[in-house]
Design an enzyme around this catalytic site. Structure first.
Site, PDB file in Angstrom:
ATOM      1  N   ASP A  11     -14.266  -6.730  -1.181  1.00 28.15           N
ATOM      2  CA  ASP A  11     -13.631  -5.896  -2.201  1.00 28.15           C
ATOM      3  C   ASP A  11     -14.314  -4.534  -2.212  1.00 28.15           C
ATOM      4  OD1 ASP A  11     -12.284  -4.902  -4.403  1.00 28.15           O
ATOM      5  OD2 ASP A  11     -13.084  -6.365  -5.810  1.00 28.15           O
ATOM      6  N   ASP A 105      -7.413  -2.724  -1.001  1.00 27.95           N
ATOM      7  CA  ASP A 105      -8.881  -2.705  -0.940  1.00 27.95           C
ATOM      8  C   ASP A 105      -9.541  -4.082  -1.008  1.00 27.95           C
ATOM      9  OD1 ASP A 105      -8.192  -3.145  -3.614  1.00 27.95           O
ATOM     10  OD2 ASP A 105      -9.874  -2.002  -4.385  1.00 27.95           O
ATOM     11  N   GLU A 106      -8.788  -5.142  -0.751  1.00 24.89           N
ATOM     12  CA  GLU A 106      -9.338  -6.492  -0.822  1.00 24.89           C
ATOM     13  C   GLU A 106      -8.810  -7.356   0.306  1.00 24.89           C
ATOM     14  OE1 GLU A 106      -9.586  -8.711  -4.697  1.00 24.89           O
ATOM     15  OE2 GLU A 106      -8.185  -7.120  -5.263  1.00 24.89           O
TER      16      GLU A 106
END
Length: 167
Positions: A11, A105-106
């Site tokens: 993350d 973003d993960e």
């Protein structure tokens, strides 16, 4: 297959704000919010400096300004967010092809087949964080567990344990 927690959750921390600070070094160390404004709008992301005042993504701009009077609102560079997030995913792909990207973003990674090449899941996570920080300039939290759900919780605990990204 290595026994133990082989699922990692990666993350990117305070992603939009971290990218803005990367793109404009004058914003580093300052309380910034991406999106919103002092009289309206919604904060998309807040820097660690702003978070220390209680500013969070999803908060109204006027409330964020109340909490952090020195808060600086910045516009977004959405094409840069995508470009940099894609670069991070390329680095992740260097460690395993078993990547499930769940947002910009993960991602979840299954490293059970990679430990014989790169070491333990902990070692892989540390190396991922180092490479993303050194090669791209962004902070990354990693959590390891037996399940995706627990790996995500572990990365959140890791992120919350830091007041700001690694130097």
């Amino acid at each position: 297959m290595e026994p133990g927690p082989n699922i990692l959750h990666a993350d990117l921390d305070a992603f939009y704000a971290s990218v803005e600070q990367l793109l404009d070094p004058s914003l580093r160390g300052r309380a910034i919010a991406v999106g919103g404004g002092a009289v309206g709008g919604i904060v998309l992301a807040a820097s660690y400096e702003a978070r220390s005042y209680g500013v969070r993504g999803g908060m109204s701009g006027w409330r964020a300004k109340q909490l952090c009077p020195n808060l600086l609102f910045v516009g977004g560079h959405f094409s840069e967010y995508q470009r940099l997030a894609d670069r991070v995913m390329e680095v992740i792909g260097d460690f395993t092809p078993l990547v499930q990207r769940i947002s910009i973003d993960e991602a979840f990674l299954d490293v059970s087949g990679s430990t014989h090449l790169f070491g333990s899941p902990h070692t892989i996570g540390c190396e991922l964080r180092r490479r993303v920080r050194d090669e791209i300039g962004l902070p990354l939290s990693i959590g390891a567990a037996l399940t995706k759900h627990l790996a995500k919780i572990a990365s959140q605990v890791r992120r919350l344990s830091r007041l700001r990204p690694d130097p």
